[in-house]
Design a protein around this motif. Structure first.
Motif, short mmCIF file in Angstrom:
data_model
loop_
_atom_site.label_atom_id
_atom_site.label_comp_id
_atom_site.label_asym_id
_atom_site.label_seq_id
_atom_site.Cartn_x
_atom_site.Cartn_y
_atom_site.Cartn_z
N VAL A 130 45.69 18.77 93.90
CA VAL A 130 45.18 18.28 92.62
C VAL A 130 44.08 17.25 92.84
N ARG A 131 44.28 16.35 93.80
CA ARG A 131 43.24 15.35 94.08
C ARG A 131 41.95 16.00 94.55
N LEU A 132 42.07 17.01 95.43
CA LEU A 132 40.88 17.68 95.94
C LEU A 132 40.19 18.46 94.83
N LEU A 133 40.97 19.13 93.98
CA LEU A 133 40.38 19.86 92.86
C LEU A 133 39.64 18.89 91.93
N ALA A 134 40.24 17.73 91.71
CA ALA A 134 39.61 16.73 90.84
C ALA A 134 38.27 16.31 91.41
N GLY A 135 38.23 16.05 92.71
CA GLY A 135 36.98 15.65 93.33
C GLY A 135 35.93 16.74 93.28
N LEU A 136 36.34 17.98 93.56
CA LEU A 136 35.39 19.08 93.57
C LEU A 136 34.81 19.36 92.19
N GLN A 137 35.57 19.03 91.14
CA GLN A 137 35.11 19.30 89.79
C GLN A 137 34.37 18.12 89.16
N ASP A 138 34.24 17.04 89.89
CA ASP A 138 33.59 15.85 89.32
C ASP A 138 32.09 16.09 89.19
N PRO A 139 31.56 16.13 87.95
CA PRO A 139 30.13 16.41 87.78
C PRO A 139 29.24 15.29 88.31
N ALA A 140 29.81 14.10 88.51
CA ALA A 140 29.02 12.97 89.00
C ALA A 140 28.83 13.02 90.52
N LEU A 141 29.51 13.95 91.18
CA LEU A 141 29.46 14.04 92.63
C LEU A 141 28.10 14.59 93.07
N ASP A 142 27.36 13.84 93.89
CA ASP A 142 26.08 14.36 94.37
C ASP A 142 26.31 15.20 95.63
N VAL A 143 25.23 15.76 96.15
CA VAL A 143 25.33 16.69 97.27
C VAL A 143 25.96 16.03 98.50
N HIS A 144 25.58 14.80 98.81
CA HIS A 144 26.12 14.12 99.99
C HIS A 144 27.62 13.82 99.80
N GLN A 145 28.01 13.41 98.59
CA GLN A 145 29.42 13.14 98.33
C GLN A 145 30.25 14.42 98.41
N LEU A 146 29.70 15.53 97.90
CA LEU A 146 30.40 16.81 97.98
C LEU A 146 30.60 17.23 99.43
N GLN A 147 29.56 17.07 100.22
CA GLN A 147 29.65 17.41 101.64
C GLN A 147 30.72 16.55 102.32
N HIS A 148 30.75 15.26 102.02
CA HIS A 148 31.74 14.37 102.63
C HIS A 148 33.15 14.73 102.19
N LEU A 149 33.32 15.08 100.91
CA LEU A 149 34.65 15.43 100.39
C LEU A 149 35.19 16.66 101.08
N ILE A 150 34.37 17.69 101.21
CA ILE A 150 34.82 18.92 101.85
C ILE A 150 35.08 18.69 103.33
N ALA A 151 34.24 17.89 103.97
CA ALA A 151 34.39 17.63 105.40
C ALA A 151 35.68 16.89 105.73
N GLN A 152 36.26 16.17 104.75
CA GLN A 152 37.52 15.47 104.99
C GLN A 152 38.67 16.44 105.25
N ASP A 153 38.55 17.67 104.73
CA ASP A 153 39.54 18.71 104.99
C ASP A 153 38.90 19.70 105.97
N ALA A 154 39.18 19.49 107.26
CA ALA A 154 38.52 20.30 108.28
C ALA A 154 38.77 21.79 108.07
#
Length: 412
Positions: free
Chosen positions: A213-237
């Motif tokens: 749920v936390r990961l889905l919330a982050g991935l759906q956040d419209p305020a997330l820029d490209v660098h933040q999205l890359q960092h969020l996904i990279a946290q889950d190898a």
């Protein structure tokens, strides 16, 4: 954050009102309780994590406090993480611990939080202590009045009156105490004389599903820029590897290899990559029947296909709506409890939670198709032939996705 409590030690939230000078409810303080210690709250990271997860992911903020403010005790470590959490600033009073360091870094953090709309309250204030340096940075100061003499309370009030803060009296035990403190000039009041805490039980998700749920919330956040999205996904190898394998698979048919998340975002676009990541996260719930994941994928693709044929958009929102509409089945929780804390668009939430809007019509059409009632299905004036073709394409697409091993080769 630490994982949720096990079923053998249920988590509770204690809600205690904070009253104004007219004894109207101004806010509610929310405290952690466990089944083994219903009368005591702790100031640990785990306790604060439980409160945040319960309030914003399980019980729901509106259920607990309605239109009032919520006051939550914050630890020094989690205070630093608050800026990255998806917590609505305009509804939260952050209770700061009395031992919070008054260094420049902390003061800068408090300044940023105040600028975002958080109300900052210094808890258990004692004159002459470390909290004195924080007084210019906070909005409220809480004073334990239970053991203080009247002359001490007058002295504290005089000192705090020099600062632009509201003063909260804690542990008010009698009518006489309340009247004394009110006349002295305190602004807010809390204590057993006014109201004892009411308990709410939080029914937690397993740790793995909370992570989802936390990961889905982050991935759906419209305020997330490209660098933040890359960092969020990279946290889950594992998720990052699966995404790169998927993008390099014959399914996408790219002419050159994609070797980084940054390039994947460049090729697919931020929104499409986030959508694929969400799909992979849901697919990765190994304890759920494969049929449920297939249903979610088919419904998502069908909603997108209907929108494309009807000239509605953005089609990605229709895909998201269809995908997330099956989360109640996959997570085994009411859809409202899962969807409410996610930063989805208003139109998507209206379709999922209230059944209103054009996306709700597409979703209803998809559900009718699942029941085999294509004749009764309808969406934006599309013909039965259009709906049937969209349904066949969605099923074929879902089969393709599920047949892939994510190693670049289809399963046999």
């Amino acid at each position: 954050m630490e994982k949720a409590a096990s079923n053998s030690d249920s988590t509770y939230i204690a809600r205690q009102p904070i009253y104004n000078r007219q004894l109207g409810v101004y806010a509610y303080e929310l405290l952690f309780r466990s089944a083994s210690s219903l009368r005591s709250a702790t100031g640990s990271d785990a306790a604060t994590s439980h409160v945040i997860l319960s309030v914003f992911g399980e019980i729901g903020l509106d259920t607990l406090v309605g239109s009032r403010l919520a006051a939550i005790n914050m630890t020094p470590r989690l205070l630093r993480e608050l800026e990255s959490l998806n917590v609505p600033a305009g509804r939260l009073i952050v209770d700061l611990p009395p031992d919070l360091p008054g260094d420049e870094a902390t003061l800068e953090t408090l300044k940023r939080l105040a600028g975002r709309g958080y109300i900052l309250a210094l808890d258990d204030y004692v004159p002459g202590g470390a909290g004195d340096r924080l007084l210019p940075a906070v909005h409220q100061v809480k004073v334990d009045t239970a053991r203080a003499r009247p002359d001490e309370l007058r002295s504290v009030h005089r000192l705090l009156s020099r600062h632009d803060v509201s003063i909260v009296a804690e542990k008010v035990e009698s009518l006489e105490d309340y009247e004394f403190l009110r006349d002295l000039g305190f602004h807010y009041f809390q204590g057993y004389f006014l109201s004892r805490p009411r308990l709410f039980k939080a029914i937690g998700l397993e740790a793995g599903k909370l992570t989802v749920v936390r990961l889905l919330a982050g991935l759906q956040d419209p305020a997330l820029d490209v660098h933040q999205l890359q960092h969020l996904i990279a946290q889950d190898a594992g998720l990052a590897v699966k995404l790169l394998r998927l993008i390099n698979s014959p399914f996408f048919g790219l002419s050159r290899e994609v070797d980084s998340l940054a390039r994947a975002i460049l090729i697919l676009g931020r929104r499409k990559l986030a959508t694929w990541a969400c799909m992979l996260v849901i697919r990765g719930l190994a304890d759920r029947p494969a049929g449920l994941v297939q249903l979610a994928l088919e419904r998502a693709a069908l909603c997108e296909g209907l929108a494309r044929r009807a000239g509605l958009g953005p089609v990605e929102n229709y895909f998201t709506c269809g995908l997330f509409s099956a989360l109640d089945l996959i997570m085994e929780r009411p859809l409202e409890q899962i969807i409410q804390p996610l930063p989805l668009g208003d139109a998507v939430k209206a379709a999922l939670l209230r059944g209103t809007g054009e996306m709700a019509e597409a979703l209803a059409c998809a559900r009718a198709c699942e029941q085999g009632d294509i004749e009764a299905a309808g969406c934006a004036g599309l013909s039965t032939t259009d709906i049937s073709e969209a349904m066949l394409e969605a099923g074929h697409w879902a089969d393709e996705v599920l047949s892939m091993s994510l190693t670049g080769k289809p399963r046999h």
